[in-house]
Write a protein that holds these residues in place. Structure first.
Motif, PDB file in Angstrom:
ATOM      1  N   UNK A 114       0.668  -1.102  -0.175  1.00 30.26           N
ATOM      2  CA  UNK A 114      -0.198   0.131   0.455  1.00 30.26           C
ATOM      3  C   UNK A 114       0.945   1.129  -0.008  1.00 30.26           C
ATOM      4  N   UNK A 115       1.633   1.414   0.574  1.00 33.93           N
ATOM      5  CA  UNK A 115       2.438   3.002   1.216  1.00 33.93           C
ATOM      6  C   UNK A 115       3.789   2.992   1.073  1.00 33.93           C
ATOM      7  N   UNK A 116       4.413   1.613   0.712  1.00 29.56           N
ATOM      8  CA  UNK A 116       5.571   0.981   0.492  1.00 29.56           C
ATOM      9  C   UNK A 116       5.642  -0.532  -0.550  1.00 29.56           C
ATOM     10  N   UNK A 117       6.359  -0.341  -1.707  1.00 25.65           N
ATOM     11  CA  UNK A 117       6.479  -1.557  -2.311  1.00 25.65           C
ATOM     12  C   UNK A 117       6.242  -2.843  -1.713  1.00 25.65           C
ATOM     13  N   UNK A 118       5.421  -4.093  -2.261  1.00 26.86           N
ATOM     14  CA  UNK A 118       4.832  -4.714  -1.957  1.00 26.86           C
ATOM     15  C   UNK A 118       5.333  -5.945  -2.302  1.00 26.86           C
ATOM     16  N   UNK A 119       4.770  -7.059  -1.226  1.00 30.92           N
ATOM     17  CA  UNK A 119       5.854  -8.561  -1.714  1.00 30.92           C
ATOM     18  C   UNK A 119       6.000  -9.417  -2.784  1.00 30.92           C
ATOM     19  N   UNK A 120       5.128  -8.887  -3.883  1.00 22.40           N
ATOM     20  CA  UNK A 120       4.700 -10.291  -5.078  1.00 22.40           C
ATOM     21  C   UNK A 120       6.151  -9.410  -5.884  1.00 22.40           C
ATOM     22  N   UNK A 121       7.377 -10.321  -5.615  1.00 20.75           N
ATOM     23  CA  UNK A 121       8.511  -9.683  -6.219  1.00 20.75           C
ATOM     24  C   UNK A 121       9.276 -11.374  -5.747  1.00 20.75           C
ATOM     25  N   UNK A 122      10.639 -10.844  -6.414  1.00 21.78           N
ATOM     26  CA  UNK A 122      11.682 -12.438  -5.733  1.00 21.78           C
ATOM     27  C   UNK A 122      12.461 -11.942  -4.466  1.00 21.78           C
ATOM     28  N   UNK A 123      12.635 -10.203  -4.374  1.00 24.86           N
ATOM     29  CA  UNK A 123      13.248  -9.910  -4.008  1.00 24.86           C
ATOM     30  C   UNK A 123      12.531  -8.217  -2.678  1.00 24.86           C
ATOM     31  N   UNK A 124      12.403  -8.760  -1.541  1.00 31.25           N
ATOM     32  CA  UNK A 124      12.202  -7.129  -0.803  1.00 31.25           C
ATOM     33  C   UNK A 124      13.361  -6.919   0.104  1.00 31.25           C
ATOM     34  N   UNK A 125      13.633  -5.323  -0.005  1.00 33.79           N
ATOM     35  CA  UNK A 125      13.885  -4.992   1.191  1.00 33.79           C
ATOM     36  C   UNK A 125      13.051  -4.309   2.393  1.00 33.79           C
ATOM     37  N   UNK A 126      13.918  -4.836   3.688  1.00 26.02           N
ATOM     38  CA  UNK A 126      12.744  -4.613   5.165  1.00 26.02           C
ATOM     39  C   UNK A 126      14.066  -4.200   5.863  1.00 26.02           C
ATOM     40  N   UNK A 127      13.273  -3.178   6.688  1.00 26.11           N
ATOM     41  CA  UNK A 127      14.622  -2.961   8.407  1.00 26.11           C
ATOM     42  C   UNK A 127      14.421  -4.340   9.396  1.00 26.11           C
ATOM     43  N   UNK A 128      15.659  -4.433   9.691  1.00 23.09           N
ATOM     44  CA  UNK A 128      15.975  -5.976  10.596  1.00 23.09           C
ATOM     45  C   UNK A 128      14.934  -5.811  11.622  1.00 23.09           C
ATOM     46  N   UNK A 129      14.919  -4.116  11.882  1.00 29.53           N
ATOM     47  CA  UNK A 129      13.365  -5.173  13.054  1.00 29.53           C
ATOM     48  C   UNK A 129      12.620  -5.234  13.118  1.00 29.53           C
ATOM     49  N   UNK A 130      12.440  -5.838  11.320  1.00 27.36           N
ATOM     50  CA  UNK A 130      11.014  -5.756  11.424  1.00 27.36           C
ATOM     51  C   UNK A 130      10.378  -7.360  11.070  1.00 27.36           C
ATOM     52  N   UNK A 131      11.785  -7.828  10.544  1.00 27.23           N
ATOM     53  CA  UNK A 131      12.159  -9.093   9.982  1.00 27.23           C
ATOM     54  C   UNK A 131      11.876 -10.125  11.639  1.00 27.23           C
ATOM     55  N   UNK A 132      11.012 -11.680  11.061  1.00 28.09           N
ATOM     56  CA  UNK A 132      11.421 -12.354  12.317  1.00 28.09           C
ATOM     57  C   UNK A 132      11.512 -13.810  12.153  1.00 28.09           C
ATOM     58  N   UNK A 133      12.732 -13.961  12.837  1.00 26.97           N
ATOM     59  CA  UNK A 133      13.742 -14.915  12.709  1.00 26.97           C
ATOM     60  C   UNK A 133      12.765 -16.357  12.456  1.00 26.97           C
ATOM     61  N   UNK A 134      12.707 -17.370  11.715  1.00 24.32           N
ATOM     62  CA  UNK A 134      11.486 -17.755  11.567  1.00 24.32           C
ATOM     63  C   UNK A 134      12.064 -19.600  12.207  1.00 24.32           C
ATOM     64  N   UNK A 135      11.256 -19.575  13.135  1.00 29.10           N
ATOM     65  CA  UNK A 135      11.803 -20.941  14.342  1.00 29.10           C
ATOM     66  C   UNK A 135      11.031 -22.197  14.132  1.00 29.10           C
ATOM     67  N   UNK A 136      10.280 -21.841  13.073  1.00 27.66           N
ATOM     68  CA  UNK A 136       8.671 -22.489  13.401  1.00 27.66           C
ATOM     69  C   UNK A 136       9.064 -24.511  12.417  1.00 27.66           C
ATOM     70  N   UNK A 137      10.012 -24.157  11.245  1.00 23.98           N
ATOM     71  CA  UNK A 137      10.155 -25.726  11.008  1.00 23.98           C
ATOM     72  C   UNK A 137       8.891 -25.248   9.892  1.00 23.98           C
ATOM     73  N   UNK A 138       8.072 -24.804   9.205  1.00 26.59           N
ATOM     74  CA  UNK A 138       7.020 -25.160   8.883  1.00 26.59           C
ATOM     75  C   UNK A 138       8.158 -24.836   7.406  1.00 26.59           C
ATOM     76  N   UNK A 139       7.259 -25.368   6.017  1.00 26.04           N
ATOM     77  CA  UNK A 139       8.391 -24.926   4.849  1.00 26.04           C
ATOM     78  C   UNK A 139       7.241 -23.318   4.401  1.00 26.04           C
ATOM     79  N   UNK A 140       8.074 -23.183   3.491  1.00 23.39           N
ATOM     80  CA  UNK A 140       7.967 -21.159   3.250  1.00 23.39           C
ATOM     81  C   UNK A 140       6.680 -21.076   2.913  1.00 23.39           C
ATOM     82  N   UNK A 141       6.013 -22.044   2.172  1.00 20.51           N
ATOM     83  CA  UNK A 141       4.943 -21.826   1.612  1.00 20.51           C
ATOM     84  C   UNK A 141       3.381 -22.074   2.966  1.00 20.51           C
TER      85      UNK A 141
END
Length: 350
Positions: A114-141
């Motif tokens: 909406x206000x910033x470019x979205x995620x329908x892309x092969x790469x995105x840039x995100x501030x590190x503060x808003x990245x959550x480390x995945x510990x679930x073990x689930x497939x990305x899909x």
């Protein structure tokens, strides 16, 4: 890189795959290779021009993504290259607002797609503060089906709705992405759940998720069904993602001193109701948006333990984003539709 771009508002045909420059991370940011993208109904409304009519084109849709960190900007220390991460579906763009809670109250709060470019892309840039480390073990899909829907459910059910063990809760549209998550969050908190659906398949899914009372809104009066279920008292909390006339009637399904939480408008943006039923019974109407990154982190263990299960309708390549939106627009999806930006071989393309 490839991205699904719109250059005008309109139907799904406006979504086109284009080659655009791969973004580069600045200070405090990370470049994430997107492995899976979750489609939300919000994306449909953005495409139609109902959310941000002043949107600048060309524009990349999408708020949800799961990926792998592949490049670090200066000063990044919270994540490292190779980390699997969940990108937050909204965050302040001004680092000075990082500690505002709820995060949606920050003056610089922005939603990808909406206000910033979205995620329908092969790469995105995100501030590190808003990245959550995945510990679930689930497939990305599977994991990509969670961010917006789960954060809305956590915020509306647990935090704003204050649902607790033993409560009776009405959740509308139980087979929608937000309904699916809200049922599971309510059940994980020990609540008893009633939900509305519009098909036999949706009813079966809601039952599997733990709904005790499943109401076919095409042929049943949900207010009457809920009153029968509660011995005439009404539910303690109602979670309304529909709005319109449904929200007006939902008020009548809630007990005196009960709470109605609203966070959607699939049935309309205008609501009209008799205020007397509202204030004489001392009910509360509360609006909400998505939860905070800490809320998501607190639910990683229930996800890992299988108490919160993503429900996937289908997984499609990014090139079929328009087809995915057609299914969303026609209310055909049972669960989340996921886009895969990369070929199944995993080969990189810039």
């Amino acid at each position: 890189m490839q991205a699904a771009v719109i250059r005008a508002f309109g139907g799904p045909e406006q979504i086109r795959i284009e080659e655009i420059a791969t973004p580069r991370p600045g200070p405090g940011e990370a470049l994430v290779k997107v492995l899976a993208v979750g489609i939300n109904r919000l994306d449909h409304y953005v495409r139609l021009g109902q959310i941000a009519p002043a949107l600048a084109f060309p524009h990349i849709l999408g708020s949800d993504a799961v990926g792998e960190v592949v490049e670090l900007g200066e000063g990044v220390s919270r994540v490292d290259i190779g980390d699997r991460v969940i990108t937050m579906p909204g965050y302040p763009t001004d680092p000075a607002h990082a500690d505002v809670r709820p995060v949606t109250a920050a003056a610089s709060y922005a939603i990808p797609g909406i206000q910033i470019p979205g995620t329908y892309a092969q790469y995105v840039v995100v501030p590190e503060h808003w990245l959550l480390l995945d510990t679930t073990g689930l497939p990305a899909e599977q994991l990509a089906a969670l961010p917006v829907a789960l954060l809305i459910a956590i915020r509306s059910v647990q935090i704003v709705g204050e649902v607790k063990a033993g409560d009776r809760v009405l959740i509308h549209a139980g087979a929608s992405s937000t309904g699916i998550m809200a049922i599971q969050v309510a059940r994980a908190l020990g609540a008893r759940v009633a939900t509305t659906v519009q098909s036999a398949a949706s009813a079966e899914l809601a039952t599997q998720l733990g709904a005790e009372l499943v109401i076919d809104s095409n042929g049943q009066d949900f207010v009457e069904a809920v009153r029968d279920w509660t011995g005439g008292a009404g539910v303690d909390v109602a979670i309304d993602n529909l709005g319109g006339d449904v929200l007006a009637r939902t008020i009548a399904a809630v007990r005196p001193l009960g709470t109605i939480v609203t966070m959607g408008f699939m049935a309309g943006t205008t609501v009209s109701f008799d205020i007397r039923d509202f204030f004489f019974s001392q009910k509360q109407l509360r609006g909400t948006l998505v939860g905070d990154i800490e809320d998501f982190a607190a639910w990683l263990e229930p996800i890992r333990a299988g108490r919160i299960k993503p429900q996937i309708d289908s997984v499609l390549p990014l090139s079929q984003a328009a087809d995915a939106h057609r299914r969303i627009a026609a209310n055909q999806a049972q669960g989340s539709i996921i886009l895969r930006p990369w070929p199944s071989t995993g080969a990189d393309h810039d």
